[in-house]
Scaffold this motif. Structure first.
Motif, mmCIF file in Angstrom:
data_model
loop_
_atom_site.group_PDB
_atom_site.id
_atom_site.type_symbol
_atom_site.label_atom_id
_atom_site.label_comp_id
_atom_site.label_asym_id
_atom_site.label_seq_id
_atom_site.Cartn_x
_atom_site.Cartn_y
_atom_site.Cartn_z
ATOM 1 N N UNK A 168 0.836 -1.198 0.000
ATOM 2 C CA UNK A 168 0.000 0.000 0.000
ATOM 3 C C UNK A 168 0.876 1.256 0.000
ATOM 4 N N UNK A 169 2.099 1.145 0.512
ATOM 5 C CA UNK A 169 3.012 2.294 0.538
ATOM 6 C C UNK A 169 3.581 2.629 -0.838
ATOM 7 N N UNK A 170 3.343 1.767 -1.830
ATOM 8 C CA UNK A 170 3.732 2.072 -3.202
ATOM 9 C C UNK A 170 2.743 3.035 -3.852
ATOM 10 N N UNK A 171 1.589 3.217 -3.236
ATOM 11 C CA UNK A 171 0.551 4.098 -3.760
ATOM 12 C C UNK A 171 0.847 5.537 -3.322
ATOM 13 N N UNK A 172 1.132 6.409 -4.275
ATOM 14 C CA UNK A 172 1.495 7.798 -3.987
ATOM 15 C C UNK A 172 0.355 8.534 -3.285
ATOM 16 N N UNK A 173 -0.865 8.289 -3.685
ATOM 17 C CA UNK A 173 -2.005 8.968 -3.062
ATOM 18 C C UNK A 173 -2.132 8.554 -1.599
ATOM 19 N N UNK A 174 -1.952 7.276 -1.316
ATOM 20 C CA UNK A 174 -2.005 6.822 0.070
ATOM 21 C C UNK A 174 -0.891 7.460 0.892
ATOM 22 N N UNK A 175 0.319 7.508 0.335
ATOM 23 C CA UNK A 175 1.441 8.130 1.049
ATOM 24 C C UNK A 175 1.176 9.614 1.307
ATOM 25 N N UNK A 176 0.619 10.306 0.330
ATOM 26 C CA UNK A 176 0.285 11.718 0.526
ATOM 27 C C UNK A 176 -0.778 11.854 1.617
ATOM 28 N N UNK A 177 -1.756 10.968 1.617
ATOM 29 C CA UNK A 177 -2.806 10.999 2.633
ATOM 30 C C UNK A 177 -2.235 10.811 4.031
ATOM 31 N N UNK A 178 -1.353 9.816 4.200
ATOM 32 C CA UNK A 178 -0.808 9.616 5.540
ATOM 33 C C UNK A 178 0.104 10.773 5.952
ATOM 34 N N UNK A 179 0.698 11.473 4.978
ATOM 35 C CA UNK A 179 1.473 12.678 5.303
ATOM 36 C C UNK A 179 0.551 13.783 5.825
ATOM 37 N N UNK A 180 -0.630 13.917 5.233
ATOM 38 C CA UNK A 180 -1.609 14.887 5.736
ATOM 39 C C UNK A 180 -2.015 14.512 7.155
ATOM 40 N N UNK A 181 -2.286 13.244 7.382
ATOM 41 C CA UNK A 181 -2.624 12.774 8.735
ATOM 42 C C UNK A 181 -1.470 13.084 9.689
ATOM 43 N N UNK A 182 -0.233 12.840 9.245
ATOM 44 C CA UNK A 182 0.932 13.142 10.063
ATOM 45 C C UNK A 182 1.049 14.622 10.386
ATOM 46 N N UNK A 183 0.744 15.471 9.412
ATOM 47 C CA UNK A 183 0.772 16.913 9.649
ATOM 48 C C UNK A 183 -0.272 17.341 10.666
ATOM 49 N N UNK A 184 -1.464 16.783 10.543
ATOM 50 C CA UNK A 184 -2.530 17.082 11.507
ATOM 51 C C UNK A 184 -2.129 16.576 12.888
ATOM 52 N N UNK A 185 -1.561 15.385 12.937
ATOM 53 C CA UNK A 185 -1.133 14.821 14.217
ATOM 54 C C UNK A 185 -0.030 15.663 14.849
ATOM 55 N N UNK A 186 0.932 16.105 14.042
ATOM 56 C CA UNK A 186 2.028 16.915 14.565
ATOM 57 C C UNK A 186 1.517 18.252 15.099
ATOM 58 N N UNK A 187 0.629 18.891 14.359
ATOM 59 C CA UNK A 187 0.062 20.163 14.823
ATOM 60 C C UNK A 187 -0.739 19.955 16.108
#
Length: 154
Positions: free
Chosen positions: A3-22
């Protein structure tokens, strides 16, 4: 295919990571008001360690590789500093958010992260693949700093 080969999924989890970090800084800062800053950091990392252990057990399906210790022993010395870096980050947010606010603190941190990440790319620090610091990245850096200034002022 992972699933980590999917660019859209990776971008999505980065958004989640940004929300989590904030969110993390604000949440930790609030806990620090009740527990004290040092204990807050300890609690955060204790809970984080438990969470990470659970993820590790899921990742390895409950069976760690037999050569794990020898493999880990091959890591460079600086690869072991992530916990210290994480603790510094958590402590900084606990200290800064009550003074600067969540928005300004996060803006400064994200700006510094992006600029230093570009430096890491440009000089292949930590074994990261080379990616040139171009004029466009320089222009973006000026834009980042301008955004931080605007967020801090208004």
């Amino acid at each position: 295919m992972s699933v980590l080969d999917n660019i859209i999924f990776c971008a999505f989890i980065c958004v989640v990571g940004g929300i989590a970090t904030a969110s993390q800084g604000a949440v930790n800062s609030k806990l620090g008001q009740f527990s004290g800053q040092g204990l807050c950091s300890t609690i955060v990392f204790f809970v984080g360690a438990i969470t990470s252990c659970i993820y590790f057990l899921i990742e390895v399906k409950g069976r760690p590789p037999t050569d794990l210790l020898s493999t880990m022993g091959q890591a460079p010395w600086w690869a072991w500093t992530g916990g210290v870096i994480g603790a510094v980050f958590v402590i900084i947010t606990i200290l800064a958010i009550p003074k600067l606010g969540a928005g300004t603190t996060t803006a400064i941190i994200v700006c510094a992260q992006l600029i230093f990440s570009c430096i890491i790319d440009n000089f292949s620090i930590f074994g990261i693949n080379y990616r040139q610091y171009t004029v466009w990245r320089g222009i973006a850096t000026v834009g980042l700093i301008s955004c931080v200034a605007a967020i801090a002022k208004f």
